[in-house]
Design a protein around this motif. Sequence first.
Motif, PDB file in Angstrom:
ATOM      1  N   THR A   1       3.370   8.150  15.131  1.00  0.00           N
ATOM      2  CA  THR A   1       1.915   8.009  15.242  1.00  0.00           C
ATOM      3  C   THR A   1       1.350   7.347  13.991  1.00  0.00           C
ATOM      4  OG1 THR A   1       1.796   9.955  16.660  1.00  0.00           O
ATOM      5  CG2 THR A   1      -0.249   9.261  15.609  1.00  0.00           C
ATOM      6  N   TRP A   2       1.840   7.761  12.830  1.00  0.00           N
ATOM      7  CA  TRP A   2       1.424   7.129  11.574  1.00  0.00           C
ATOM      8  C   TRP A   2       1.760   5.640  11.604  1.00  0.00           C
ATOM      9  CZ3 TRP A   2       1.436   9.219   6.054  1.00  0.00           C
ATOM     10  CH2 TRP A   2       0.874  10.486   5.983  1.00  0.00           C
ATOM     11  N   VAL A   3       2.999   5.342  11.964  1.00  0.00           N
ATOM     12  CA  VAL A   3       3.462   3.958  11.957  1.00  0.00           C
ATOM     13  C   VAL A   3       2.653   3.113  12.927  1.00  0.00           C
ATOM     14  CG1 VAL A   3       5.418   2.435  12.480  1.00  0.00           C
ATOM     15  CG2 VAL A   3       5.770   4.524  11.141  1.00  0.00           C
ATOM     16  N   SER A   4       2.341   3.653  14.080  1.00  0.00           N
ATOM     17  CA  SER A   4       1.535   2.935  15.066  1.00  0.00           C
ATOM     18  C   SER A   4       0.176   2.563  14.480  1.00  0.00           C
ATOM     19  CB  SER A   4       1.366   3.797  16.315  1.00  0.00           C
ATOM     20  OG  SER A   4       0.559   3.154  17.257  1.00  0.00           O
ATOM     21  N   ASP A   5      -0.436   3.502  13.779  1.00  0.00           N
ATOM     22  CA  ASP A   5      -1.728   3.222  13.152  1.00  0.00           C
ATOM     23  C   ASP A   5      -1.587   2.172  12.050  1.00  0.00           C
ATOM     24  OD1 ASP A   5      -4.645   3.997  12.752  1.00  0.00           O
ATOM     25  OD2 ASP A   5      -3.812   4.274  10.732  1.00  0.00           O
ATOM     26  N   ILE A   6      -0.545   2.272  11.256  1.00  0.00           N
ATOM     27  CA  ILE A   6      -0.312   1.316  10.169  1.00  0.00           C
ATOM     28  C   ILE A   6      -0.066  -0.077  10.734  1.00  0.00           C
ATOM     29  CG2 ILE A   6       1.343   0.666   8.373  1.00  0.00           C
ATOM     30  CD1 ILE A   6       1.616   3.733   7.808  1.00  0.00           C
ATOM     31  N   ARG A   7       0.690  -0.156  11.800  1.00  0.00           N
ATOM     32  CA  ARG A   7       0.995  -1.457  12.409  1.00  0.00           C
ATOM     33  C   ARG A   7      -0.241  -2.106  13.034  1.00  0.00           C
ATOM     34  NH1 ARG A   7       5.928  -3.124  11.322  1.00  0.00           N
ATOM     35  NH2 ARG A   7       7.671  -1.702  11.577  1.00  0.00           N
ATOM     36  N   SER A   8      -1.300  -1.332  13.284  1.00  0.00           N
ATOM     37  CA  SER A   8      -2.526  -1.920  13.825  1.00  0.00           C
ATOM     38  C   SER A   8      -3.213  -2.815  12.794  1.00  0.00           C
ATOM     39  CB  SER A   8      -3.487  -0.830  14.310  1.00  0.00           C
ATOM     40  OG  SER A   8      -4.053  -0.129  13.217  1.00  0.00           O
ATOM     41  N   GLN A   9      -2.823  -2.667  11.545  1.00  0.00           N
ATOM     42  CA  GLN A   9      -3.253  -3.565  10.480  1.00  0.00           C
ATOM     43  C   GLN A   9      -2.173  -4.645  10.348  1.00  0.00           C
ATOM     44  OE1 GLN A   9      -6.272  -3.187   8.741  1.00  0.00           O
ATOM     45  NE2 GLN A   9      -6.545  -1.758  10.434  1.00  0.00           N
ATOM     46  N   PRO A  10      -2.353  -5.610   9.488  1.00  0.00           N
ATOM     47  CA  PRO A  10      -1.326  -6.670   9.428  1.00  0.00           C
ATOM     48  C   PRO A  10      -0.110  -6.301   8.563  1.00  0.00           C
ATOM     49  CG  PRO A  10      -3.133  -7.194   7.963  1.00  0.00           C
ATOM     50  CD  PRO A  10      -3.517  -5.931   8.690  1.00  0.00           C
ATOM     51  N   PHE A  11       0.471  -5.130   8.777  1.00  0.00           N
ATOM     52  CA  PHE A  11       1.652  -4.727   8.013  1.00  0.00           C
ATOM     53  C   PHE A  11       2.920  -5.168   8.727  1.00  0.00           C
ATOM     54  CE2 PHE A  11      -1.454  -1.808   6.197  1.00  0.00           C
ATOM     55  CZ  PHE A  11      -1.179  -1.952   4.850  1.00  0.00           C
ATOM     56  N   SER A  12       3.679  -6.008   8.091  1.00  0.00           N
ATOM     57  CA  SER A  12       4.938  -6.493   8.654  1.00  0.00           C
ATOM     58  C   SER A  12       6.111  -5.619   8.242  1.00  0.00           C
ATOM     59  CB  SER A  12       5.202  -7.924   8.174  1.00  0.00           C
ATOM     60  OG  SER A  12       4.154  -8.763   8.549  1.00  0.00           O
ATOM     61  N   TYR A  13       5.982  -4.943   7.105  1.00  0.00           N
ATOM     62  CA  TYR A  13       7.099  -4.165   6.548  1.00  0.00           C
ATOM     63  C   TYR A  13       6.648  -2.741   6.277  1.00  0.00           C
ATOM     64  CZ  TYR A  13       8.417  -8.974   5.635  1.00  0.00           C
ATOM     65  OH  TYR A  13       8.686 -10.312   5.774  1.00  0.00           O
ATOM     66  N   ILE A  14       7.474  -1.809   6.742  1.00  0.00           N
ATOM     67  CA  ILE A  14       7.214  -0.396   6.473  1.00  0.00           C
ATOM     68  C   ILE A  14       8.492   0.190   5.891  1.00  0.00           C
ATOM     69  CG2 ILE A  14       6.674   1.856   7.467  1.00  0.00           C
ATOM     70  CD1 ILE A  14       4.945   0.370   9.505  1.00  0.00           C
ATOM     71  N   PHE A  15       8.329   0.819   4.729  1.00  0.00           N
ATOM     72  CA  PHE A  15       9.452   1.452   4.043  1.00  0.00           C
ATOM     73  C   PHE A  15       9.161   2.938   3.896  1.00  0.00           C
ATOM     74  CE2 PHE A  15       9.683  -2.959   2.769  1.00  0.00           C
ATOM     75  CZ  PHE A  15      11.041  -3.237   2.856  1.00  0.00           C
TER      76      PHE A  15
ATOM     77  N   VAL B   1       0.872  -1.167   0.000  1.00  0.00           N
ATOM     78  CA  VAL B   1       0.000   0.000   0.000  1.00  0.00           C
ATOM     79  C   VAL B   1       0.910   1.218   0.000  1.00  0.00           C
ATOM     80  CG1 VAL B   1      -1.583   1.395   1.380  1.00  0.00           C
ATOM     81  CG2 VAL B   1      -1.977  -1.043   1.161  1.00  0.00           C
ATOM     82  N   LEU B   2       0.669   2.105  -0.945  1.00  0.00           N
ATOM     83  CA  LEU B   2       1.376   3.379  -1.012  1.00  0.00           C
ATOM     84  C   LEU B   2       0.526   4.392  -0.253  1.00  0.00           C
ATOM     85  CD1 LEU B   2       3.586   5.257  -2.084  1.00  0.00           C
ATOM     86  CD2 LEU B   2       2.294   5.403  -4.237  1.00  0.00           C
ATOM     87  N   THR B   3       1.024   4.840   0.899  1.00  0.00           N
ATOM     88  CA  THR B   3       0.251   5.759   1.735  1.00  0.00           C
ATOM     89  C   THR B   3       0.278   7.165   1.147  1.00  0.00           C
ATOM     90  OG1 THR B   3       2.065   6.531   3.150  1.00  0.00           O
ATOM     91  CG2 THR B   3       0.984   4.436   3.772  1.00  0.00           C
ATOM     92  N   PRO B   4      -0.549   8.051   1.694  1.00  0.00           N
ATOM     93  CA  PRO B   4      -0.408   9.458   1.310  1.00  0.00           C
ATOM     94  C   PRO B   4       0.978   9.956   1.728  1.00  0.00           C
ATOM     95  CG  PRO B   4      -2.460   9.102   2.491  1.00  0.00           C
ATOM     96  CD  PRO B   4      -1.667   7.836   2.611  1.00  0.00           C
ATOM     97  N   ASP B   5       1.412  11.048   1.132  1.00  0.00           N
ATOM     98  CA  ASP B   5       2.709  11.631   1.472  1.00  0.00           C
ATOM     99  C   ASP B   5       2.726  12.092   2.919  1.00  0.00           C
ATOM    100  OD1 ASP B   5       3.278  11.314  -1.216  1.00  0.00           O
ATOM    101  OD2 ASP B   5       2.938  13.427  -1.703  1.00  0.00           O
ATOM    102  N   PHE B   6       3.835  11.835   3.597  1.00  0.00           N
ATOM    103  CA  PHE B   6       4.065  12.399   4.926  1.00  0.00           C
ATOM    104  C   PHE B   6       4.831  13.691   4.698  1.00  0.00           C
ATOM    105  CE2 PHE B   6       6.553  13.097   8.763  1.00  0.00           C
ATOM    106  CZ  PHE B   6       5.590  12.948   9.756  1.00  0.00           C
ATOM    107  N   ALA B   7       4.112  14.805   4.718  1.00  0.00           N
ATOM    108  CA  ALA B   7       4.728  16.112   4.477  1.00  0.00           C
ATOM    109  C   ALA B   7       5.123  16.730   5.811  1.00  0.00           C
ATOM    110  CB  ALA B   7       3.763  17.021   3.739  1.00  0.00           C
ATOM    111  N   TYR B   8       6.289  17.344   5.824  1.00  0.00           N
ATOM    112  CA  TYR B   8       6.797  17.957   7.049  1.00  0.00           C
ATOM    113  C   TYR B   8       7.501  19.255   6.686  1.00  0.00           C
ATOM    114  CZ  TYR B   8      11.067  15.899   5.264  1.00  0.00           C
ATOM    115  OH  TYR B   8      12.117  15.564   4.447  1.00  0.00           O
ATOM    116  N   LEU B   9       7.527  20.169   7.636  1.00  0.00           N
ATOM    117  CA  LEU B   9       8.252  21.411   7.436  1.00  0.00           C
ATOM    118  C   LEU B   9       9.738  21.124   7.526  1.00  0.00           C
ATOM    119  CD1 LEU B   9       6.166  23.969   9.500  1.00  0.00           C
ATOM    120  CD2 LEU B   9       6.377  23.835   7.020  1.00  0.00           C
ATOM    121  N   ALA B  10      10.456  21.546   6.533  1.00  0.00           N
ATOM    122  CA  ALA B  10      11.889  21.263   6.467  1.00  0.00           C
ATOM    123  C   ALA B  10      12.638  21.828   7.666  1.00  0.00           C
ATOM    124  CB  ALA B  10      12.465  21.798   5.163  1.00  0.00           C
ATOM    125  N   THR B  11      12.164  22.935   8.220  1.00  0.00           N
ATOM    126  CA  THR B  11      12.849  23.556   9.346  1.00  0.00           C
ATOM    127  C   THR B  11      12.244  23.187  10.692  1.00  0.00           C
ATOM    128  OG1 THR B  11      11.474  25.520   9.128  1.00  0.00           O
ATOM    129  CG2 THR B  11      13.608  25.535   7.980  1.00  0.00           C
TER     130      THR B  11
END
Length: 155
Positions: free
Chosen positions: A84-98, A62-72
């Motif tokens: 927080t994003w990763v925690s939510d993603i891991r609540s599904q059966p995702f074994s690999y996060i890139f 699954v290609l998630t939406p972009d994680f946009a952040y302020l460069a500064t």
Amino acid sequence: MKWTKEDLQQYSEAKEYVDTAIIPLLPFQLSDDANLEHNAFQRDMITLFTRELEKELTGRVVLTPDFAYLATADKKTEMDRLHTWVSDIRSQPFSYIFFVTLDSDWKTREEELEGTLLWLQSAAFESIKSNELQSFMRSQVQEITKLIRSYWKKV
């Protein structure tokens, strides 16, 4: 699977086969005139790369939406948001996060990430539509596809 209604319907029906999330990490800083074009070009490159990667690995990622952040922004704050994003993603059966980025700042924080960082080196191309860039991206996608598949084989 892309972050579209149709693809996410398929994901809901086939969750047990989809075990990999790809998260594009993109800097954003509208107040930094000097880097506006550079940041926009990074977004274009990451978008092109991740869409091609998703095509190569369709059915398992699954290609998630972009994680946009302020460069500064404070990296600790952005890291907490990303966790927080990763925690939510891991609540599904995702074994690999890139995580995919062109921003070398993430490389310095790689050990803190709850997943695997795919840091692409920025290439000096004039246009996202240039034949040289398209060829470069295809070769990068092939290499990263091999890498991701090697993670899958470890299980």
